[in-house]
Design a protein around this motif. Structure first.
Motif, PDB file in Angstrom:
ATOM      1  N   ARG A  20     -29.657  44.665 -13.779  1.00 24.31           N
ATOM      2  CA  ARG A  20     -29.399  44.806 -15.271  1.00 24.31           C
ATOM      3  C   ARG A  20     -28.381  44.997 -15.308  1.00 24.31           C
ATOM      4  N   PHE A  21     -26.681  45.072 -14.312  1.00 26.25           N
ATOM      5  CA  PHE A  21     -25.291  45.220 -14.441  1.00 26.25           C
ATOM      6  C   PHE A  21     -25.044  43.672 -14.671  1.00 26.25           C
ATOM      7  N   LEU A  22     -26.095  42.624 -14.226  1.00 31.50           N
ATOM      8  CA  LEU A  22     -25.997  41.524 -13.720  1.00 31.50           C
ATOM      9  C   LEU A  22     -26.392  40.673 -15.138  1.00 31.50           C
ATOM     10  N   GLU A  23     -27.582  41.069 -15.796  1.00 33.10           N
ATOM     11  CA  GLU A  23     -27.515  40.556 -16.794  1.00 33.10           C
ATOM     12  C   GLU A  23     -26.422  40.535 -18.025  1.00 33.10           C
ATOM     13  N   ARG A  24     -25.605  41.467 -18.715  1.00 37.13           N
ATOM     14  CA  ARG A  24     -24.878  42.492 -19.163  1.00 37.13           C
ATOM     15  C   ARG A  24     -23.739  42.017 -18.757  1.00 37.13           C
ATOM     16  N   VAL A  25     -23.308  41.930 -17.534  1.00 33.73           N
ATOM     17  CA  VAL A  25     -22.077  41.372 -17.404  1.00 33.73           C
ATOM     18  C   VAL A  25     -22.166  39.423 -17.197  1.00 33.73           C
ATOM     19  N   PHE A  26     -22.848  38.550 -16.930  1.00 33.18           N
ATOM     20  CA  PHE A  26     -22.524  37.057 -16.184  1.00 33.18           C
ATOM     21  C   PHE A  26     -23.063  36.667 -17.179  1.00 33.18           C
ATOM     22  N   THR A  27     -23.139  34.952 -17.271  1.00 36.84           N
ATOM     23  CA  THR A  27     -23.898  34.352 -18.280  1.00 36.84           C
ATOM     24  C   THR A  27     -24.760  33.974 -16.550  1.00 36.84           C
ATOM     25  N   HIS A  61     -12.423  31.778 -22.993  1.00 32.88           N
ATOM     26  CA  HIS A  61     -13.429  32.532 -24.151  1.00 32.88           C
ATOM     27  C   HIS A  61     -13.433  31.816 -24.805  1.00 32.88           C
ATOM     28  N   CYS A  62     -14.040  31.963 -26.017  1.00 37.57           N
ATOM     29  CA  CYS A  62     -14.531  31.227 -27.138  1.00 37.57           C
ATOM     30  C   CYS A  62     -12.883  31.448 -28.074  1.00 37.57           C
ATOM     31  N   ALA A 117     -12.076  37.972 -12.425  1.00 33.20           N
ATOM     32  CA  ALA A 117     -11.401  36.948 -13.638  1.00 33.20           C
ATOM     33  C   ALA A 117     -11.803  37.556 -14.756  1.00 33.20           C
ATOM     34  N   LYS A 118     -12.314  37.982 -14.750  1.00 34.01           N
ATOM     35  CA  LYS A 118     -13.114  38.272 -16.655  1.00 34.01           C
ATOM     36  C   LYS A 118     -12.411  39.263 -17.010  1.00 34.01           C
ATOM     37  N   GLU A 119     -12.108  40.623 -16.490  1.00 37.22           N
ATOM     38  CA  GLU A 119     -10.620  41.342 -16.620  1.00 37.22           C
ATOM     39  C   GLU A 119      -9.568  41.161 -16.787  1.00 37.22           C
ATOM     40  N   ALA A 120      -8.834  40.550 -15.800  1.00 39.15           N
ATOM     41  CA  ALA A 120      -7.863  40.162 -16.006  1.00 39.15           C
ATOM     42  C   ALA A 120      -7.253  38.602 -17.664  1.00 39.15           C
ATOM     43  N   ALA A 121      -8.670  37.956 -17.925  1.00 40.88           N
ATOM     44  CA  ALA A 121      -8.434  37.204 -18.516  1.00 40.88           C
ATOM     45  C   ALA A 121      -8.554  37.725 -20.731  1.00 40.88           C
ATOM     46  N   THR A 127      -7.766  42.180 -31.411  1.00 38.52           N
ATOM     47  CA  THR A 127      -8.978  42.935 -32.015  1.00 38.52           C
ATOM     48  C   THR A 127      -9.819  41.703 -30.961  1.00 38.52           C
ATOM     49  N   VAL A 128      -9.676  41.290 -30.107  1.00 37.79           N
ATOM     50  CA  VAL A 128     -11.062  41.048 -29.114  1.00 37.79           C
ATOM     51  C   VAL A 128     -11.504  42.148 -28.320  1.00 37.79           C
ATOM     52  N   VAL A 129     -12.839  41.806 -28.652  1.00 40.85           N
ATOM     53  CA  VAL A 129     -14.136  42.513 -27.634  1.00 40.85           C
ATOM     54  C   VAL A 129     -13.913  42.030 -26.722  1.00 40.85           C
ATOM     55  N   PHE A 130     -14.151  43.190 -25.743  1.00 42.57           N
ATOM     56  CA  PHE A 130     -14.189  42.737 -23.919  1.00 42.57           C
ATOM     57  C   PHE A 130     -15.718  42.623 -24.457  1.00 42.57           C
ATOM     58  N   SER A 131     -16.338  41.861 -23.850  1.00 42.44           N
ATOM     59  CA  SER A 131     -17.505  41.064 -24.678  1.00 42.44           C
ATOM     60  C   SER A 131     -17.618  40.266 -23.364  1.00 42.44           C
ATOM     61  N   PRO A 132     -18.465  40.574 -21.723  1.00 41.19           N
ATOM     62  CA  PRO A 132     -18.093  40.462 -20.556  1.00 41.19           C
ATOM     63  C   PRO A 132     -18.489  39.291 -20.821  1.00 41.19           C
ATOM     64  N   LYS A 133     -19.411  38.775 -20.762  1.00 47.24           N
ATOM     65  CA  LYS A 133     -20.981  37.413 -21.081  1.00 47.24           C
ATOM     66  C   LYS A 133     -19.440  36.825 -21.772  1.00 47.24           C
ATOM     67  N   ARG A 134     -18.613  37.045 -22.533  1.00 45.71           N
ATOM     68  CA  ARG A 134     -17.685  35.568 -23.404  1.00 45.71           C
ATOM     69  C   ARG A 134     -16.945  35.282 -23.230  1.00 45.71           C
ATOM     70  N   PHE A 135     -16.436  36.048 -21.682  1.00 42.77           N
ATOM     71  CA  PHE A 135     -15.463  35.534 -20.922  1.00 42.77           C
ATOM     72  C   PHE A 135     -16.246  34.462 -19.459  1.00 42.77           C
ATOM     73  N   GLU A 136     -16.571  33.424 -19.470  1.00 41.70           N
ATOM     74  CA  GLU A 136     -17.177  32.699 -18.674  1.00 41.70           C
ATOM     75  C   GLU A 136     -16.450  32.695 -17.698  1.00 41.70           C
ATOM     76  N   VAL A 137     -16.037  32.539 -16.310  1.00 40.74           N
ATOM     77  CA  VAL A 137     -15.850  31.780 -15.770  1.00 40.74           C
ATOM     78  C   VAL A 137     -15.887  30.682 -14.840  1.00 40.74           C
ATOM     79  N   ALA A 138     -15.174  29.473 -14.982  1.00 40.42           N
ATOM     80  CA  ALA A 138     -15.946  28.053 -15.229  1.00 40.42           C
ATOM     81  C   ALA A 138     -15.871  27.940 -13.334  1.00 40.42           C
ATOM     82  N   ALA A 139     -16.907  27.251 -12.416  1.00 42.69           N
ATOM     83  CA  ALA A 139     -17.416  26.988 -11.750  1.00 42.69           C
ATOM     84  C   ALA A 139     -16.540  26.052 -10.929  1.00 42.69           C
ATOM     85  N   ASP A 140     -16.219  25.218 -11.414  1.00 40.85           N
ATOM     86  CA  ASP A 140     -14.676  24.459 -10.508  1.00 40.85           C
ATOM     87  C   ASP A 140     -13.939  25.390  -9.636  1.00 40.85           C
TER      88      ASP A 140
END
Lengths: 84, 223
Positions: free
Chosen positions: B22-29, B94-95, B52-56, B66-79
């Motif tokens: 549940r945590f994984l699905e809530r936080v990660f893409t 982050h969009c 990385a998401k938190e630092a970003a 006003t940015v919202v900490f929606s963890p999935k919207r901060f995506e760590v690039a694979a490379d």
């Protein structure tokens, strides 16, 4: 839903994620969950998930930032329950 | 704009988190969840991505309050790639915001990540960082650690004291002696930390603080 009852439930849930139980001694509506209770933001996600289970609600990510204090968490829960 | 985050890998509930669906699905893409699942150490990978998401988020929120900490919207690039110091570097997307360049230190005891967002020009390597056990910093000082009344306003725990001491030390080592690390009250908590010297903000210095469990971490960007 009475605010006092929600307060008690929120404190009960939050207490499961606090490492130093002494920090609960002065807990009140104005208590800041992250700063005053030393709960990190990953654990705040766990708190939100536990509150969702407790009240059978879904807290949208867009309101996560609003949950700074215990009172904020109560407000979000009551809003969600009233919107059901 | 900078942010940093540290995760104590020794805390209860940290190891084994990669099994918390549940945590994984809530936080990660979906892609990040694949990265975690396929990693040699899924828990360490999970916390590296989280840090990385938190630092970003901390870096982006300095630019846009006003940015919202929606963890999935901060995506760590694979490379990701190793820099000359052997540290891993990568990007967080982050969009609507420029990419945030991040840099990790991964040890058996902690994962630390620093992120920097410079209006399109990222420079994570320019950020000075320090990580230390909080107890070590507090062992030779009074309970308040010699912090000023203004600094103590936002201090709630011994680790809050320790992280300010570490930030002061980091500043001092980088040509900023005798600073105070002050956080002003904001709508939901405390605002970003600011280095003050002689009661004035140090305009060319940006500070980020983080602590978790045993560890405290500070980051400094000098312009």
């Amino acid at each position: 839903m009475e605010r006092e009852a929600v307060f008690s439930t929120v404190v009960k849930v939050v207490s499961r994620f606090i490492r130093d139980q002494k920090l609960l001694e002065d807990i009140g509506g104005k208590t800041r969950i992250i700063e005053d209770l030393d709960i990190n933001s990953a654990r705040l996600i766990d708190v939100v998930l536990a509150l969702e289970d407790e009240y059978e609600i879904e807290v949208d990510d867009s309101v996560l930032n609003r949950i700074g204090t215990i009172d904020d968490a109560i407000d979000v829960i009551i809003e969600q329950l009233e919107g059901k | 704009m900078i942010g940093n985050d540290i995760v104590d890998l020794g805390l209860a509930g940290v190891l084994g988190k990669s099994g918390d669906r549940r945590f994984l699905e809530r936080v990660f893409t979906v892609r990040e969840r694949d990265d975690i699942r396929l990693a040699a150490d899924p828990d360490e990978e999970l916390w590296a991505l989280w840090a990385a998401k938190e630092a970003a988020f901390k870096a982006v929120s300095r630019a846009e309050s006003t940015v919202v900490f929606s963890p999935k919207r901060f995506e760590v690039a694979a490379d990701r790639s190793s820099n000359s110091s052997g540290e891993l570097e990568g990007l967080v997307r982050h969009c609507g915001a420029p990419d945030c360049q991040v840099r990790w230190i991964r040890t058996p005891g902690f994962v630390h990540c620093v992120g920097v967002l410079e209006g399109g020009r990222s420079r994570a390597l320019d950020v000075k960082t320090a990580v230390a056990p909080g107890k070590q910093l507090l062992s030779d000082v009074s309970p308040e650690g010699g912090l000023s009344a203004a600094e103590l306003t936002s201090v709630r725990t011994s680790q809050s004291t320790a992280v300010r001491l570490l930030a002061r030390k980091l500043c001092s080592e980088n040509g900023l002696p005798k600073v105070e690390i002050i956080r002003s009250s904001a709508v939901n908590g405390w605002g970003a930390p600011v280095a003050f010297s002689a009661s004035r903000p140090v305009g060319n210095a940006e500070i980020s603080l983080s602590h978790d469990g045993r560890w405290v971490a500070a980051a400094l960007l000098l312009r």
